[in-house]
Structures are given as C-alpha cells and as structure tokens.
Design an enzyme around this catalytic site. Structure first.
Site, PDB file in Angstrom:
ATOM      1  N   ASN A  42       0.737  -1.329   0.026  1.00  0.00           N
ATOM      2  CA  ASN A  42      -0.139  -0.049   0.088  1.00  0.00           C
ATOM      3  C   ASN A  42       0.800   1.301  -0.045  1.00  0.00           C
ATOM      4  O   ASN A  42       1.873   1.166   0.485  1.00  0.00           O
ATOM      5  CB  ASN A  42      -1.033  -0.036   1.274  1.00  0.00           C
ATOM      6  CG  ASN A  42      -0.507   0.038   2.430  1.00  0.00           C
ATOM      7  OD1 ASN A  42       0.504  -0.828   2.746  1.00  0.00           O
ATOM      8  ND2 ASN A  42      -1.138   0.685   3.496  1.00  0.00           N
ATOM      9  N   ILE A  43       0.497   2.199  -0.788  1.00  0.00           N
ATOM     10  CA  ILE A  43       1.417   3.625  -0.914  1.00  0.00           C
ATOM     11  C   ILE A  43       0.233   4.537  -0.538  1.00  0.00           C
ATOM     12  O   ILE A  43      -0.694   4.803  -1.058  1.00  0.00           O
ATOM     13  CB  ILE A  43       1.766   3.763  -2.330  1.00  0.00           C
ATOM     14  CG1 ILE A  43       2.563   2.449  -2.775  1.00  0.00           C
ATOM     15  CG2 ILE A  43       2.401   5.033  -2.450  1.00  0.00           C
ATOM     16  CD1 ILE A  43       2.893   2.529  -4.150  1.00  0.00           C
ATOM     17  N   GLU A  44       0.747   5.491   0.520  1.00  0.00           N
ATOM     18  CA  GLU A  44      -0.159   6.588   1.136  1.00  0.00           C
ATOM     19  C   GLU A  44       0.536   7.744   0.807  1.00  0.00           C
ATOM     20  O   GLU A  44       2.063   7.929   0.599  1.00  0.00           O
ATOM     21  CB  GLU A  44      -0.334   6.562   2.511  1.00  0.00           C
ATOM     22  CG  GLU A  44      -0.990   5.328   2.896  1.00  0.00           C
ATOM     23  CD  GLU A  44      -1.408   4.913   4.115  1.00  0.00           C
ATOM     24  OE1 GLU A  44      -0.766   5.831   5.334  1.00  0.00           O
ATOM     25  OE2 GLU A  44      -1.991   3.941   4.651  1.00  0.00           O
ATOM     26  N   CYS A  53      -4.113   0.771  -2.398  1.00  0.00           N
ATOM     27  CA  CYS A  53      -4.062  -0.483  -1.650  1.00  0.00           C
ATOM     28  C   CYS A  53      -3.021  -1.489  -2.341  1.00  0.00           C
ATOM     29  O   CYS A  53      -2.491  -1.243  -3.483  1.00  0.00           O
ATOM     30  CB  CYS A  53      -5.302  -1.379  -1.663  1.00  0.00           C
ATOM     31  SG  CYS A  53      -6.582  -0.172  -0.837  1.00  0.00           S
ATOM     32  N   GLU A  55      -3.075  -4.569  -3.131  1.00  0.00           N
ATOM     33  CA  GLU A  55      -3.591  -5.474  -4.040  1.00  0.00           C
ATOM     34  C   GLU A  55      -3.766  -4.513  -5.567  1.00  0.00           C
ATOM     35  O   GLU A  55      -3.306  -5.124  -6.514  1.00  0.00           O
ATOM     36  CB  GLU A  55      -5.111  -5.678  -3.920  1.00  0.00           C
ATOM     37  CG  GLU A  55      -5.253  -6.433  -2.530  1.00  0.00           C
ATOM     38  CD  GLU A  55      -5.604  -5.860  -1.450  1.00  0.00           C
ATOM     39  OE1 GLU A  55      -4.755  -4.677  -1.008  1.00  0.00           O
ATOM     40  OE2 GLU A  55      -6.278  -6.165  -0.678  1.00  0.00           O
ATOM     41  N   CYS A  86     -10.361  -4.572   0.243  1.00  0.00           N
ATOM     42  CA  CYS A  86     -11.611  -3.409   0.482  1.00  0.00           C
ATOM     43  C   CYS A  86     -12.441  -3.451  -0.901  1.00  0.00           C
ATOM     44  O   CYS A  86     -12.035  -4.170  -1.753  1.00  0.00           O
ATOM     45  CB  CYS A  86     -11.144  -2.254   0.520  1.00  0.00           C
ATOM     46  SG  CYS A  86     -10.532  -1.558  -0.867  1.00  0.00           S
ATOM     47  N   CYS A  89     -10.875  -2.737  -4.318  1.00  0.00           N
ATOM     48  CA  CYS A  89      -9.902  -3.915  -4.786  1.00  0.00           C
ATOM     49  C   CYS A  89     -10.788  -4.954  -5.192  1.00  0.00           C
ATOM     50  O   CYS A  89     -10.207  -5.612  -6.234  1.00  0.00           O
ATOM     51  CB  CYS A  89      -8.865  -4.021  -3.665  1.00  0.00           C
ATOM     52  SG  CYS A  89      -7.750  -3.002  -3.425  1.00  0.00           S
TER      53      CYS A  89
HETATM   54  N1  THU Z   1      -5.313  -1.351   2.902  1.00  0.00           N
HETATM   55  C1  THU Z   1      -4.646  -2.244   1.697  1.00  0.00           C
HETATM   56  O1  THU Z   1      -3.554  -2.132   1.070  1.00  0.00           O
HETATM   57  N2  THU Z   1      -5.325  -3.443   1.430  1.00  0.00           N
HETATM   58  C2  THU Z   1      -6.390  -3.881   1.823  1.00  0.00           C
HETATM   59  O2  THU Z   1      -7.172  -4.720   1.482  1.00  0.00           O
HETATM   60  C3  THU Z   1      -7.103  -3.062   2.970  1.00  0.00           C
HETATM   61  C4  THU Z   1      -6.417  -1.606   3.288  1.00  0.00           C
HETATM   62  C5  THU Z   1      -4.379  -0.151   2.993  1.00  0.00           C
HETATM   63  C6  THU Z   1      -4.970   1.148   2.724  1.00  0.00           C
HETATM   64  C7  THU Z   1      -4.528   2.090   3.552  1.00  0.00           C
HETATM   65  O3  THU Z   1      -3.025   2.480   3.136  1.00  0.00           O
HETATM   66  C8  THU Z   1      -4.288   1.278   4.781  1.00  0.00           C
HETATM   67  O4  THU Z   1      -4.192  -0.175   4.204  1.00  0.00           O
HETATM   68  C9  THU Z   1      -5.437   1.453   5.872  1.00  0.00           C
HETATM   69  O5  THU Z   1      -6.642   1.367   5.449  1.00  0.00           O
END
Ligand code: THU
Length: 131
Positions: A42-44, A53, A55, A86, A89
């Site tokens: 995941n990249i924020e 996310c 995935e 989520c 995804c």
């Molecule tokens: N996140 C994912 O990368 N995949 C998931 O299936 C659920 C949530 C990430 C998004 C965000 O960066 C962090 O988790 C918190 O929600």
C-alpha cells in the site's frame, strides 16, 4: 507455487509498503498463470485520499508489464487477523484478473482461500456493458 508460498510472498511484500500516515503495512502477491509473481504494497500520500492499496499496486504493476492471465492474489497485513480486500480492490480484482483465488494469511500463519466471486457477488462486469 502453492497457496502458502504465495501468502509468504505477500508477507514479504509488506516491507515495500509505504503507509506513511496509517502505519498499517499491507503486502500483496499476484500470481500469473505462467507462474510469475508481482508484489505490491500500500502507498499513502500526503493528500490521503489518493492512497492505493497493496492489491491494486500489484495488479497495476502486472497489467502495465503486459500480463493478462492470473490465477491467485495473496494479501498480508499488520492486523493479526486475515486482511480481506477492500470494496474497490474487489472490483478491480474481478475486472482485471477474473474469478481468481484470494489467499489471506493471519499472524498465526493460517491461510484462508476464497474465490473473488464469493467476496463480490453480483459484480458488475464486462457482460453488463453488452446488455
Ligand atoms: N489497505 C490495503 O492496502 N489493502 C486492503 O485490503 C485494506 C486496506 C491499506 C489502505 C491504507 O493504506 C491502509 O491499508 C489502511 O486502510
């Protein structure tokens, strides 16, 4: 590559995540039908809502390298429990990968496998565009 090995790749992929704000690391490993693996984390970003996310990172990496045929995607996270994909995804998985296996791993190293169609019943798809 069996389900457990792919799940372990997802655990490894947590290291490449960039969860600068939530600090919640998620890793994903996408397996092609030919046996190639694409990892994603995941990249924020500072604008928060543009987060992607793990995935979708793995899927878009693979698609942009020309891959089109997939057999499974694994997901691991910082949660002790299984990390289900989520809603966004789920739609991207079914749209771009088809009805593949979704493999989740928890902190006890237990594995759960479900078809994406079980996680997203009655999904909108390609066929609906033709009606
Ligand atoms: N996140 C994912 O990368 N995949 C998931 O299936 C659920 C949530 C990430 C998004 C965000 O960066 C962090 O988790 C918190 O929600």
């Amino acid at each position: 590559m069996n389900n457990r090995q792919l799940a372990e790749k997802a655990v490894e992929a947590k290291k490449i995540a960039l969860p600068s704000y939530s600090n919640f690391h998620v890793g994903s490993a996408l397996l092609t039908k030919e046996g190639k693996i694409y990892l994603g984390g995941n990249i924020e970003t500072p604008s928060y809502s543009l987060t992607i996310c793990a995935e979708r990172t793995a899927i878009f990496k693979a698609i942009s390298e020309g891959e089109r045929n997939f057999s499974a995607i694994a997901i691991a996270s910082d949660s002790p429990d299984y990390c289900p994909p989520c809603g966004a995804c789920r739609q991207v998985i079914i749209d771009l990968c088809g009805n593949i296996d979704v493999i989740m791993i928890n902190h006890k190293n237990e594995i759960k496998v479900v078809k994406i169609s079980e996680l997203l019943p009655l999904a909108f798809g390609d066929e609906d565009l033709k009606k």
